[in-house]
Design an enzyme around this catalytic site. Structure first.
Site, PDB file in Angstrom:
ATOM      1  N   GLY A  11       0.827  -1.211   0.000  1.00  0.00           N
ATOM      2  CA  GLY A  11       0.000   0.000   0.000  1.00  0.00           C
ATOM      3  C   GLY A  11       0.851   1.246   0.000  1.00  0.00           C
ATOM      4  O   GLY A  11       0.559   2.222  -0.713  1.00  0.00           O
ATOM      5  N   ASN A  12       1.939   1.236   0.784  1.00  0.00           N
ATOM      6  CA  ASN A  12       2.833   2.403   0.795  1.00  0.00           C
ATOM      7  C   ASN A  12       3.545   2.527  -0.532  1.00  0.00           C
ATOM      8  O   ASN A  12       3.707   3.626  -1.060  1.00  0.00           O
ATOM      9  CB  ASN A  12       3.856   2.282   1.931  1.00  0.00           C
ATOM     10  CG  ASN A  12       3.194   2.409   3.278  1.00  0.00           C
ATOM     11  OD1 ASN A  12       2.693   3.466   3.635  1.00  0.00           O
ATOM     12  ND2 ASN A  12       3.150   1.313   4.020  1.00  0.00           N
ATOM     13  N   LYS A 129      -0.351  -1.755  13.191  1.00  0.00           N
ATOM     14  CA  LYS A 129      -0.431  -1.513  11.739  1.00  0.00           C
ATOM     15  C   LYS A 129      -0.472  -0.017  11.436  1.00  0.00           C
ATOM     16  O   LYS A 129      -1.441   0.667  11.750  1.00  0.00           O
ATOM     17  CB  LYS A 129      -1.697  -2.183  11.192  1.00  0.00           C
ATOM     18  CG  LYS A 129      -1.821  -2.081   9.702  1.00  0.00           C
ATOM     19  CD  LYS A 129      -0.912  -3.055   9.034  1.00  0.00           C
ATOM     20  CE  LYS A 129      -0.675  -2.760   7.595  1.00  0.00           C
ATOM     21  NZ  LYS A 129       0.499  -3.427   7.072  1.00  0.00           N
ATOM     22  N   LYS A 213      -1.631  -7.283   4.627  1.00  0.00           N
ATOM     23  CA  LYS A 213      -1.858  -7.960   3.333  1.00  0.00           C
ATOM     24  C   LYS A 213      -0.768  -8.989   3.029  1.00  0.00           C
ATOM     25  O   LYS A 213      -0.977  -9.881   2.191  1.00  0.00           O
ATOM     26  CB  LYS A 213      -1.997  -6.952   2.184  1.00  0.00           C
ATOM     27  CG  LYS A 213      -0.793  -6.083   1.918  1.00  0.00           C
ATOM     28  CD  LYS A 213       0.137  -6.631   0.916  1.00  0.00           C
ATOM     29  CE  LYS A 213       1.419  -5.842   0.776  1.00  0.00           C
ATOM     30  NZ  LYS A 213       2.107  -5.306   1.964  1.00  0.00           N
ATOM     31  N   LYS A 275       6.353  -8.974   6.209  1.00  0.00           N
ATOM     32  CA  LYS A 275       6.768  -9.527   4.905  1.00  0.00           C
ATOM     33  C   LYS A 275       7.670 -10.745   5.118  1.00  0.00           C
ATOM     34  O   LYS A 275       7.481 -11.793   4.501  1.00  0.00           O
ATOM     35  CB  LYS A 275       7.501  -8.461   4.083  1.00  0.00           C
ATOM     36  CG  LYS A 275       6.615  -7.295   3.739  1.00  0.00           C
ATOM     37  CD  LYS A 275       7.334  -6.250   2.935  1.00  0.00           C
ATOM     38  CE  LYS A 275       6.674  -4.904   3.059  1.00  0.00           C
ATOM     39  NZ  LYS A 275       5.209  -4.879   3.099  1.00  0.00           N
TER      40      LYS A 275
HETATM   41  N1  LIG Z   1      15.240  -4.468   7.321  1.00  0.00           N
HETATM   42  C1  LIG Z   1      14.629  -3.797   6.340  1.00  0.00           C
HETATM   43  N2  LIG Z   1      14.947  -4.026   5.045  1.00  0.00           N
HETATM   44  C2  LIG Z   1      14.335  -3.354   4.057  1.00  0.00           C
HETATM   45  N3  LIG Z   1      13.371  -2.401   4.272  1.00  0.00           N
HETATM   46  C3  LIG Z   1      13.004  -2.136   5.533  1.00  0.00           C
HETATM   47  C4  LIG Z   1      13.610  -2.824   6.619  1.00  0.00           C
HETATM   48  N4  LIG Z   1      13.080  -2.360   7.762  1.00  0.00           N
HETATM   49  C5  LIG Z   1      12.158  -1.446   7.426  1.00  0.00           C
HETATM   50  N5  LIG Z   1      12.100  -1.299   6.081  1.00  0.00           N
HETATM   51  C6  LIG Z   1      11.154  -0.375   5.440  1.00  0.00           C
HETATM   52  O1  LIG Z   1       9.951  -1.101   5.300  1.00  0.00           O
HETATM   53  C7  LIG Z   1       9.318  -0.669   4.096  1.00  0.00           C
HETATM   54  C8  LIG Z   1       8.308  -1.714   3.680  1.00  0.00           C
HETATM   55  O2  LIG Z   1       7.222  -1.635   4.571  1.00  0.00           O
HETATM   56  P1  LIG Z   1       5.912  -0.833   4.178  1.00  0.00           P
HETATM   57  O3  LIG Z   1       6.217   0.514   3.624  1.00  0.00           O
HETATM   58  O4  LIG Z   1       5.000  -0.918   5.327  1.00  0.00           O
HETATM   59  O5  LIG Z   1       5.432  -1.780   3.026  1.00  0.00           O
HETATM   60  P2  LIG Z   1       4.309  -1.711   1.904  1.00  0.00           P
HETATM   61  O6  LIG Z   1       4.976  -1.194   0.666  1.00  0.00           O
HETATM   62  O7  LIG Z   1       3.926  -3.157   1.808  1.00  0.00           O
HETATM   63  O8  LIG Z   1       3.196  -0.853   2.398  1.00  0.00           O
HETATM   64  C9  LIG Z   1      10.477  -0.488   3.143  1.00  0.00           C
HETATM   65  O9  LIG Z   1      10.144   0.348   2.061  1.00  0.00           O
HETATM   66  C10 LIG Z   1      11.519   0.141   4.053  1.00  0.00           C
HETATM   67  O10 LIG Z   1      11.368   1.542   4.081  1.00  0.00           O
HETATM   68  N1  LIG Z   2      -3.089  -3.750   4.685  1.00  0.00           N
HETATM   69  C1  LIG Z   2      -1.763  -3.638   4.461  1.00  0.00           C
HETATM   70  O1  LIG Z   2      -0.971  -4.529   4.731  1.00  0.00           O
HETATM   71  O2  LIG Z   2      -1.349  -2.433   3.940  1.00  0.00           O
HETATM   72  P1  LIG Z   2       0.120  -1.937   3.583  1.00  0.00           P
HETATM   73  O3  LIG Z   2       0.632  -2.759   2.460  1.00  0.00           O
HETATM   74  O4  LIG Z   2      -0.077  -0.499   3.185  1.00  0.00           O
HETATM   75  O5  LIG Z   2       0.976  -2.066   4.803  1.00  0.00           O
END
Ligand SMILES: Nc1ncnc2c1ncn2[C@@H]1O[C@H](COP(=O)(O)OP(=O)(O)O)[C@@H](O)[C@H]1O
Ligand SMILES: NC(=O)OP(=O)(O)O
Length: 314
Positions: A11-12, A129, A213, A275
């Site tokens: 989502g991010n 979350k 997700k 993840k």
């Molecule tokens: N150990 C790590 N290795 C890589 N990325 C990391 C780590 N710890 C935190 N991150 C951060 O976590 C982010 C992924 O989580 P998030 O933004 O919540 O995911 P999503 O894209 O699924 O919403 C990465 O873009 C990075 O900024």
């Molecule tokens: N629901 C959920 O996992 O959203 P993000 O990918 O934005 O963390």
């Protein structure tokens, strides 16, 4: 027989376009991402798409609360359903276009998906979350005071509201997804699925939470017997000592190594931890299969083994 792949889009990551977090900016990221997904489909993989919704559902909730003098606020689960609708619509539109460009006339369909969670999941008492926008520490303190939100720092990117994220237990629409599998690319379990609790009389009731997700995609991958779980986010590889001078990107992790790195605290809850944990769960369930974590734009190269972090049992 072609390999089955469940692709989870962050989502991010979908909001990582430059400028304001608008629907248009997201559409531009989705458009590019769908070119890659169409290429993967063109290589012969059978695909299902799952997407996150943290930033999106957070903003829908904010908009709904802000409009309370005009129209009654929407319950949290309804906001989750709205996020599935609009992100699914973006993916449907862009993926169909990308497939058509390569003369692949495959239907693309979004299934509004409910996910059963347990009412007594400890996550309801320990919100992790992150949703919605990022704030400074001062803004976060203000929001805690004014709105009673719980705010946490998110991977060095700023402070965000955190909400409960119970584990996904059962995909309510799984039979429909399986029926559709041979006829279409299905977008399902968006935002981890709309969290619902099953009542003793069998009815389902929406609840205020945002399911991860990554865990939802893993559950789907198990249910459809996928060969690969691919989690796409903003970073090309998982790292140790993320954002520190001694950061070390990982090409491959075994299950045992992953467990060790989790124990050492390399992956924050609500972002990289789910993840890695979802990838671990997948290879624990299917020791011959693999999970891949990489960025939206590196999906094709990662599948070819050229980049990304691959997690396998050994
Ligand atoms: N150990 C790590 N290795 C890589 N990325 C990391 C780590 N710890 C935190 N991150 C951060 O976590 C982010 C992924 O989580 P998030 O933004 O919540 O995911 P999503 O894209 O699924 O919403 C990465 O873009 C990075 O900024
Ligand atoms: N629901 C959920 O996992 O959203 P993000 O990918 O934005 O963390």
């Amino acid at each position: 027989m072609s390999e089955k792949i469940v692709i989870a889009l962050g989502g991010n990551a979908l909001q990582s376009g430059k400028g304001e977090p608008t629907a248009e900016a997201q559409l531009a990221v989705v458009r590019k991402t769908c070119e890659h997904i169409a290429e993967i489909s063109g290589s012969g993989y059978e695909i299902a798409v799952v997407h996150g919704n943290g930033p999106q559902v957070g903003r829908i909730v904010m908009a709904s609360e802000a409009a309370k003098d005009v129209t009654p606020p929407m319950p949290f689960d309804v906001c989750g359903a709205m996020s599935q609708g609009y992100i699914g619509y973006h993916i449907q539109q862009c993926l169909k276009y990308a497939l058509n460009k390569t003369n692949r006339n495959i239907p693309v369909v979004t299934v509004a998906t409910q996910m059963i969670v347990e009412a007594n999941d400890p996550a309801f008492k320990n919100p992790t979350k992150p949703i919605g926008p990022f704030y400074s520490e001062a803004e976060a303190k203000q929001l805690e005071k004014e709105k009673g939100y719980i705010m946490r720092e998110d991977s060095g990117r700023g402070y965000r509201r955190v909400v409960a994220s119970p584990l996904p237990r059962k995909i309510v629409e799984i039979d429909a997804v399986k029926e559709l599998w041979d006829h279409a690319i299905v977008i399902t379990c968006g935002g981890g699925g709309i969290p619902v609790i099953e009542k003793p009389n069998g009815t389902l009731e929406g609840t205020a939470a945002v399911i991860d997700k990554d865990f939802a995609a893993e559950l789907l991958a198990e249910q459809v017997d996928a060969d690969i779980l691919m989690i796409l986010t903003e970073v090309e590889k998982v790292a140790l000592n993320f954002n520190k001078p001694n950061q070390q990107e990982l090409d491959h992790i075994s299950l045992a190594e992953a467990a060790e790195y989790v124990e050492e605290g390399h992956f924050p809850p609500g972002s990289m931890l789910p993840k890695v944990e979802a990838a671990m769960k997948f290879v624990r369930a299917f020791p011959q299969k693999r999970a891949i974590i990489t960025s939206l734009d590196k999906a094709v190269e990662a599948l070819e083994g050229k980049t990304g972090t691959v997690l396998t049992f050994n």
